[in-house]
Write an enzyme that holds these catalytic residues in place. Structure first.
Site, PDB file in Angstrom:
ATOM      1  N   THR A  10     -67.883 -12.126  -1.031  1.00  0.00           N
ATOM      2  CA  THR A  10     -68.051 -11.410   0.233  1.00  0.00           C
ATOM      3  C   THR A  10     -69.060 -12.200   1.057  1.00  0.00           C
ATOM      4  OG1 THR A  10     -69.947 -10.043  -0.451  1.00  0.00           O
ATOM      5  CG2 THR A  10     -67.748  -9.194  -0.972  1.00  0.00           C
ATOM      6  N   VAL A  26     -75.794 -13.668  -6.457  1.00  0.00           N
ATOM      7  CA  VAL A  26     -76.463 -13.615  -5.143  1.00  0.00           C
ATOM      8  C   VAL A  26     -76.087 -14.846  -4.333  1.00  0.00           C
ATOM      9  CG1 VAL A  26     -78.716 -13.646  -3.997  1.00  0.00           C
ATOM     10  CG2 VAL A  26     -78.374 -12.278  -6.076  1.00  0.00           C
ATOM     11  N   LYS A  27     -75.704 -14.600  -3.073  1.00  0.00           N
ATOM     12  CA  LYS A  27     -75.322 -15.727  -2.224  1.00  0.00           C
ATOM     13  C   LYS A  27     -76.471 -16.076  -1.278  1.00  0.00           C
ATOM     14  CE  LYS A  27     -70.718 -16.501  -0.439  1.00  0.00           C
ATOM     15  NZ  LYS A  27     -69.673 -15.895   0.390  1.00  0.00           N
ATOM     16  N   CYS A  28     -76.868 -17.334  -1.246  1.00  0.00           N
ATOM     17  CA  CYS A  28     -77.910 -17.806  -0.332  1.00  0.00           C
ATOM     18  C   CYS A  28     -77.333 -18.931   0.520  1.00  0.00           C
ATOM     19  CB  CYS A  28     -79.101 -18.375  -1.114  1.00  0.00           C
ATOM     20  SG  CYS A  28     -80.048 -17.152  -2.011  1.00  0.00           S
TER      21      CYS A  28
END
Ligand code: E4P
Length: 220
Positions: A27, A82-84
């Site tokens: 997402t 976790v997307k960074c």
């Protein structure tokens, strides 16, 4: 190659998951915003549908708040990745979160140099956006090939996720190049099934079958 669905829409995820070939979900803030729910609720519901890596992106832009947000997102469910974003702060946050054992997907990657930074920071996944690279007149698949070569040269364990996939051909080429994961909209996943000779062949098989066995049941 793992298949991820690039959507936060629950109906699309249920449909895709029902085929038994979806390994995870990506997402981003745009996709979450379209669904109109708080990110925690939406991600929790996604985790109930797909049992695999579920990427949820931070929206903070400085390293310290990114790390705090990343920890909160990781607490939602054990499958959350976790997307960074691939900025200086994003790489710093990736390094910190990775050291804590939180898996990070570094997103918005548009060059092999950026992919090298993500691997060095301990990223679990790197997301090169092939469709958006193609849109600028460069070659998205060349980017995937370069990252595969560089990671192999040094034995980096970061998984390469071909993102911003727009066509079935993107999926095939990314698989040929050695990408570990392809994330795609449901529409593209559906297109992978299609071949006119499959439809034609099945139609003929069923007609031939019906000719003999329906006639037999009428005769009997
Ligand atoms: C990946 O994680 C991104 O959400 C996505 O692939 C972006 O694709 P787009 O360029 O079609 O928005």
């Amino acid at each position: 190659m793992k298949f991820f669905l690039d959507t936060a829409n629950l109906d699309e995820l249920k449909k895709g998951a029902s085929w038994g070939i979806v390994d995870g979900v990506t997402t981003n803030p745009t996709l979450i915003a379209k669904e109109g729910r708080p990110i925690e609720d939406q991600i929790r519901m996604i985790c109930d549908i797909v049992d695999g890596d579920i990427s949820a992106e931070v929206v903070a832009t400085e390293a310290a708040p990114m790390v705090r947000e990343g920890r909160q997102l990781a607490r939602i469910h054990k499958n959350v990745v976790v997307k960074c974003p691939l900025t200086r702060d994003g790489i710093r946050a990736t390094s910190e979160l990775s050291k804590e054992g939180i898996r990070v997907n570094v997103t918005l990657c548009f060059s092999a140099a950026q992919a090298l930074l993500a691997a060095k920071a301990g990223a679990y996944i790197i997301s090169p956006f092939i469709g958006r690279v193609d849109d600028t007149g460069w070659n998205g698949m060349e980017l995937i090939r370069n990252i595969v070569t560089i990671y192999r040269n040094y034995g980096f364990r970061t998984q390469i996720l071909a993102a911003s996939i727009r066509t079935p051909n993107h999926v095939i080429e990314a698989a040929l190049a050695g990408a570990h994961i392809g994330t795609m909209p449901l529409k593209v996943l559906e297109m992978l099934f299609h071949h006119p000779l499959t439809d034609k062949g099945l139609d003929q098989f069923l007609k031939d079958w019906a000719k003999v066995y329906q006639e037999a049941s009428v005769a009997g």
